[in-house]
Scaffold this active site. Sequence first.
Site, PDB file in Angstrom:
ATOM      1  N   TYR A  56       2.564 -21.821   6.164  1.00  0.00           N
ATOM      2  CA  TYR A  56       2.009 -22.949   6.911  1.00  0.00           C
ATOM      3  C   TYR A  56       2.991 -24.111   6.934  1.00  0.00           C
ATOM      4  O   TYR A  56       3.655 -24.390   5.927  1.00  0.00           O
ATOM      5  CB  TYR A  56       0.731 -23.465   6.242  1.00  0.00           C
ATOM      6  CG  TYR A  56      -0.490 -22.608   6.452  1.00  0.00           C
ATOM      7  CD1 TYR A  56      -1.326 -22.827   7.531  1.00  0.00           C
ATOM      8  CD2 TYR A  56      -0.807 -21.597   5.553  1.00  0.00           C
ATOM      9  CE1 TYR A  56      -2.462 -22.057   7.708  1.00  0.00           C
ATOM     10  CE2 TYR A  56      -1.943 -20.825   5.722  1.00  0.00           C
ATOM     11  CZ  TYR A  56      -2.769 -21.064   6.802  1.00  0.00           C
ATOM     12  OH  TYR A  56      -3.888 -20.302   6.973  1.00  0.00           O
TER      13      TYR A  56
ATOM     14  N   TYR B 206      -0.692 -13.761   3.676  1.00  0.00           N
ATOM     15  CA  TYR B 206       0.059 -14.468   2.635  1.00  0.00           C
ATOM     16  C   TYR B 206      -0.708 -14.439   1.319  1.00  0.00           C
ATOM     17  O   TYR B 206      -1.923 -14.269   1.302  1.00  0.00           O
ATOM     18  CB  TYR B 206       0.354 -15.916   3.060  1.00  0.00           C
ATOM     19  CG  TYR B 206      -0.871 -16.743   3.359  1.00  0.00           C
ATOM     20  CD1 TYR B 206      -1.560 -17.400   2.331  1.00  0.00           C
ATOM     21  CD2 TYR B 206      -1.347 -16.883   4.656  1.00  0.00           C
ATOM     22  CE1 TYR B 206      -2.690 -18.152   2.605  1.00  0.00           C
ATOM     23  CE2 TYR B 206      -2.471 -17.630   4.930  1.00  0.00           C
ATOM     24  CZ  TYR B 206      -3.135 -18.259   3.890  1.00  0.00           C
ATOM     25  OH  TYR B 206      -4.252 -18.992   4.166  1.00  0.00           O
TER      26      TYR B 206
ATOM     27  N   ARG C 286      -4.445 -13.101   1.574  1.00  0.00           N
ATOM     28  CA  ARG C 286      -5.327 -13.349   2.719  1.00  0.00           C
ATOM     29  C   ARG C 286      -4.970 -12.400   3.855  1.00  0.00           C
ATOM     30  O   ARG C 286      -3.800 -12.236   4.176  1.00  0.00           O
ATOM     31  CB  ARG C 286      -5.137 -14.773   3.259  1.00  0.00           C
ATOM     32  CG  ARG C 286      -5.590 -15.950   2.454  1.00  0.00           C
ATOM     33  CD  ARG C 286      -7.043 -16.005   2.075  1.00  0.00           C
ATOM     34  NE  ARG C 286      -8.048 -15.582   3.021  1.00  0.00           N
ATOM     35  CZ  ARG C 286      -8.593 -16.316   3.985  1.00  0.00           C
ATOM     36  NH1 ARG C 286      -8.216 -17.557   4.159  1.00  0.00           N
ATOM     37  NH2 ARG C 286      -9.537 -15.841   4.773  1.00  0.00           N
TER      38      ARG C 286
ATOM     39  N   HIS D 157      -5.174 -14.519   9.675  1.00  0.00           N
ATOM     40  CA  HIS D 157      -6.348 -15.214  10.223  1.00  0.00           C
ATOM     41  C   HIS D 157      -5.924 -16.487  10.925  1.00  0.00           C
ATOM     42  O   HIS D 157      -4.849 -17.033  10.674  1.00  0.00           O
ATOM     43  CB  HIS D 157      -7.347 -15.555   9.111  1.00  0.00           C
ATOM     44  CG  HIS D 157      -6.782 -16.481   8.084  1.00  0.00           C
ATOM     45  ND1 HIS D 157      -6.019 -16.037   7.022  1.00  0.00           N
ATOM     46  CD2 HIS D 157      -6.841 -17.830   7.957  1.00  0.00           C
ATOM     47  CE1 HIS D 157      -5.644 -17.069   6.297  1.00  0.00           C
ATOM     48  NE2 HIS D 157      -6.113 -18.179   6.837  1.00  0.00           N
TER      49      HIS D 157
ATOM     50  N   HIS E  28      -7.632 -20.280  11.691  1.00  0.00           N
ATOM     51  CA  HIS E  28      -8.745 -21.207  11.459  1.00  0.00           C
ATOM     52  C   HIS E  28      -9.173 -21.818  12.786  1.00  0.00           C
ATOM     53  O   HIS E  28      -8.326 -22.079  13.647  1.00  0.00           O
ATOM     54  CB  HIS E  28      -8.302 -22.348  10.536  1.00  0.00           C
ATOM     55  CG  HIS E  28      -7.903 -21.897   9.169  1.00  0.00           C
ATOM     56  ND1 HIS E  28      -8.754 -21.915   8.103  1.00  0.00           N
ATOM     57  CD2 HIS E  28      -6.724 -21.438   8.692  1.00  0.00           C
ATOM     58  CE1 HIS E  28      -8.128 -21.487   7.022  1.00  0.00           C
ATOM     59  NE2 HIS E  28      -6.892 -21.190   7.338  1.00  0.00           N
TER      60      HIS E  28
END
Lengths: 209, 241
Positions: free
Chosen positions: B109, B148, B158, B161, B163
């Site tokens: 991120y 990640y 995870r 995905h 959000h």
Amino acid sequence: MNLWNFEELHETPSQTGGPYVHIGLLPKQANIDVFEHNFGNSLITNETQGQRIRLEGRVFDGLDIPVRDVLIEIWQADANGVFPSRADTRVGKVDANFLGWGRTGADFDSGLWHFETIKPGQVPGRKGSMQAPHIALAIFARGINIGLNTRVYFDDEVDANAKDPVLNSIEWIQRRQTLIARRDERDGQAVYRFDIRVQGPNETVFFDI
Amino acid sequence: MAQVVQGAYAQRNTDDHPPAHTPGYKTSVLRSPRNALISIAQTLTEVTAPHFREDKFGPKDNDLILNCVQDGLPIGERIIIHGYVRDQFGRPVKNALLEVWQANASGRYRHPNDQYIGTLDPNFGGCGRMLTDENGLYVFRTIRPGPYPWRNRINEWRPAHIHFSVIADGWAQRLISQLYFEGDTLIDSCPILRTVPSDEQRRALIALEDKSNFIEADSRCYRFDINLRGRRSTYFENDLT
């Protein structure tokens, strides 16, 4: 799917906003300069009607530690108690210089957050009642599976608060105090302090709306 | 003849959502209320919500492939995601604000608190936003995010995905969630997805491959519909006043 009933859709389930919620909802806080117009914590312009206030606080977890990655949104009526929303039939009378909505993130170090807004007017309640001035507030964060909804009331609205149908619907009278912001003055500006306790002995009242 | 009046939003079905306290997702333990939520009868405050004007959005706001480029295109699989936002009664939700954010193809991120070894992509920001159209349709273009690792159990990953956040016509409809991708083998063991209490509802968060809408020599496509709460129609009186 039921064959013996009409079809209704299930609401899409909620998931946590996660630790990086700022990227999407407050990109500037994540140092991303992507949009020309950014949403933020000021709901007012110079032309907005009403008494300027600063609403500030922190959100604490079950160990009383500030939640420093929390995202907070507020939604409120204008100074005359009208919502800038199509769903308010009085919207034609709304203050055109008031969005009614704001969003901010806690400071990554201190956990402090704040909004610059105006004190809302009273809003009609159900069945002819009147609600005390209030601000709807929702929090989203890592570890919060579904956004927590609460309301901010004002400690200098004692009479209106005493008649407020939502406050009065809270059976545990002492818990109503968790929704009252405390007024202070700082450099001539009205500051209302509203700390939120997600868990613990003084847990804030959260609503199923 | 009786006039149809829009009433309150139908009561939220709490079984459709994760409870607040889900020990498998450890961070929820100290961030979940222990008291029951207080159920309130909705007022104007809960059935209204802010408007977002189209002129506040830029042409690349919903194009995550282009909206943060510096010196070239971002690395990764080019995908389009589209679908309808509807209320629980099947009505399209128009002019809803949909905001999305995600990791890049490496699972990293662009955020000061993300320290994962996966590399940042100088040409990818990972955020976008759009309004739904008259039919409740939305579309955005992006790079498929990578999985990640994260701190929960010691070797937790995870699934890929994205959000998303929706603001529609009423404060009671406010929703933040995550969409996953069909076929991702990490989905079944994800403690965050497993906070959702039923298989049917977990499936509702999985975007499906939409081969008919692949763009030749350019992008693959996924379909993902979002359902929000809806307002009751009351034929005899407006229960909100």
